[in-house]
Write a protein that holds these residues in place. Structure first.
Motif, short mmCIF file in Angstrom:
data_model
loop_
_atom_site.label_atom_id
_atom_site.label_comp_id
_atom_site.label_asym_id
_atom_site.label_seq_id
_atom_site.Cartn_x
_atom_site.Cartn_y
_atom_site.Cartn_z
N THR A 146 -16.54 0.71 -7.18
CA THR A 146 -17.32 0.99 -5.99
C THR A 146 -18.71 0.40 -6.17
O THR A 146 -19.15 0.13 -7.28
N ASN B 296 -12.63 -1.62 -0.86
CA ASN B 296 -12.55 -1.82 0.59
C ASN B 296 -11.40 -2.78 0.90
O ASN B 296 -11.49 -3.97 0.63
N ILE B 297 -10.35 -2.24 1.48
CA ILE B 297 -9.15 -3.06 1.73
C ILE B 297 -9.30 -3.96 2.95
O ILE B 297 -8.54 -4.90 3.15
N THR C 252 -10.73 -9.45 -0.11
CA THR C 252 -9.80 -8.54 -0.77
C THR C 252 -8.36 -8.92 -0.47
O THR C 252 -7.49 -8.81 -1.33
N GLN D 136 -12.67 7.26 -6.44
CA GLN D 136 -12.24 6.31 -7.47
C GLN D 136 -11.71 7.04 -8.70
O GLN D 136 -10.65 6.69 -9.25
N LYS E 125 0.86 -1.18 0.00
CA LYS E 125 0.00 0.00 0.00
C LYS E 125 0.89 1.22 0.00
O LYS E 125 1.76 1.38 0.85
N CYS F 170 -4.40 1.28 -4.00
CA CYS F 170 -5.15 2.39 -3.42
C CYS F 170 -6.58 1.95 -3.13
O CYS F 170 -7.12 1.08 -3.81
N GLU F 171 -7.18 2.57 -2.12
CA GLU F 171 -8.54 2.23 -1.68
C GLU F 171 -9.49 3.39 -2.00
O GLU F 171 -9.21 4.53 -1.63
N SER F 172 -10.59 3.08 -2.67
CA SER F 172 -11.56 4.12 -3.03
C SER F 172 -12.59 4.37 -1.93
O SER F 172 -13.37 5.31 -2.02
#
Length: 358
Positions: free
Chosen positions: A142, A86-87, A92, A122, A2, A113-115
């Motif tokens: 998303t 969603n990490i 995931t 996003q 990350k 990267c996480e939206s």
């Protein structure tokens, strides 16, 4: 991996770092910068003796190549960008493991990267990925992505593969599990153990994944001539453990209480088990429960949760394979949807040896 960038400001003056550059190596060895660069990249015009001399010295002074500068010169960074909604989701984690492992095997680094399931975020992340100069992007949408215009525009500049949460509006290779078939098998299992009043806990109708799983649920009921009871269909935007408990309480207050609950997430399934145990309802004799994902928590809850096994690692690896193929063949425009079959892992929440399977 990350990517996190921190900015910190302090009043104290720090000593300037001595950054090792190609120019420094060239000066120290009395060679040209071009010769140093070619030596480090195993150019055939450079003798083996010079290559060895340059590489040995570069290792000695701990030279680290600037990937972004190198990518600027070669028009290739060997970096893959990954955007996920969603990490924290356990599924995931298995996806990312497959992506990272296969990317490294093929000589690529990964920026993740996480939206946060935010459509605007996003879009911003896609733009950031391009600014970073990634060679391609792996994208899981998303939940509420509606406008794909920016995605279509981005695809004119960079290869894109979608996985898990996809859209039929985007003409790219997409890799998912066969959600409808997976749900069908889960509900059919409940029917096989004698359940006929089967409830479903699903996401709101805006979710493409939820809709496919819901269709599998309906298909199993229809094929077995079981009437659809709207009171047994529960929806929520957030299928957490807490929501699983709340929706199960709603089901227990129905005029016709279900004899089985199919939750399209393990979290909701675990919440269902917790609420049933709180009400001292025998599982699976009175109400059976099946979840979806086969997360590590399935074997922590008692009774262990039956669940659809999602091959996240395989999806991640396949996504990388197809992305690298597009990166290496930019003029290829063959797009396909790959649906991976799943298995149902049967545990004590839905089956006991005293129950006879049909």
């Amino acid at each position: 991996m990350k990517l996190i960038i921190y900015f910190s400001f302090k009043s104290s003056i720090m000593p300037k770092k001595n950054i090792v550059t190609l120019k420094k190596i060239a000066t120290d060895l009395g060679l040209s910068i071009s010769t140093i660069s070619r030596s480090l990249n195993d150019h055939p015009d450079i003798s083996d003796e010079t290559k060895e001399r340059v590489k040995s010295y570069a290792n000695k002074i701990k030279y680290i190549p600037n990937l972004f500068a190198k990518g600027f010169r070669s028009h290739k960074s060997n970096i893959i960008g990954v955007i996920i909604p969603n990490i924290e989701h356990s599924f995931t984690a298995t996806l990312l493991r497959g992506i990272i492992q296969n990317a490294e095997i093929n000589g690529f680094r990964v920026i993740i990267c996480e939206s946060f399931n935010d459509e605007q975020k996003q879009s911003e992340l896609m733009e950031t990925m391009i600014q970073f100069g990634v060679d391609g992007i792996l994208l899981s949408l998303t939940k509420k992505t509606k406008n794909v215009d920016e995605i279509l525009e981005m695809m004119e500049h960079i290869p894109l593969i979608m996985f898990d949460r996809i859209s039929s509006k985007v003409p790219c290779t997409q890799i998912v599990i066969d959600d409808e078939d997976a749900s069908y098998k889960a509900v059919q299992h409940l029917i096989n153990v004698g359940k006929t009043k089967i409830a479903i806990i699903k996401e709101s109708d805006t979710s493409n994944i939820s809709e496919r799983r819901y269709q599998g649920y309906l298909k199993a009921l229809k094929e077995n001539n079981i009437p659809i009871n709207e009171d047994l269909i529960m929806s929520s935007e957030n299928l957490s453990i807490e929501e699983g408990r709340r929706l199960t309480r709603n089901l227990l207050s129905c005029q016709e209480v279900p004899d089985a609950i199919f939750a399209i997430s393990d979290e909701a399934g675990i919440g269902a088990i917790q609420e049933l145990k709180k009400n001292r309802i025998k599982i699976p004799e009175v109400i059976a429960v099946v979840g979806f994902s086969n997360s590590k928590f399935c074997t922590v809850i008692k009774p262990n949760l039956s669940s659809v096994d999602q091959p996240g690692n395989r999806i991640g690896k396949l996504s990388v394979d197809y992305l690298i193929e597009e990166i290496n063949s930019p003029n290829t425009t063959i797009h396909k949807t790959i649906e991976i079959k799943t298995n149902l892992i049967i545990r004590k929440s839905s089956f006991k040896p005293t129950l006879k399977l049909k």
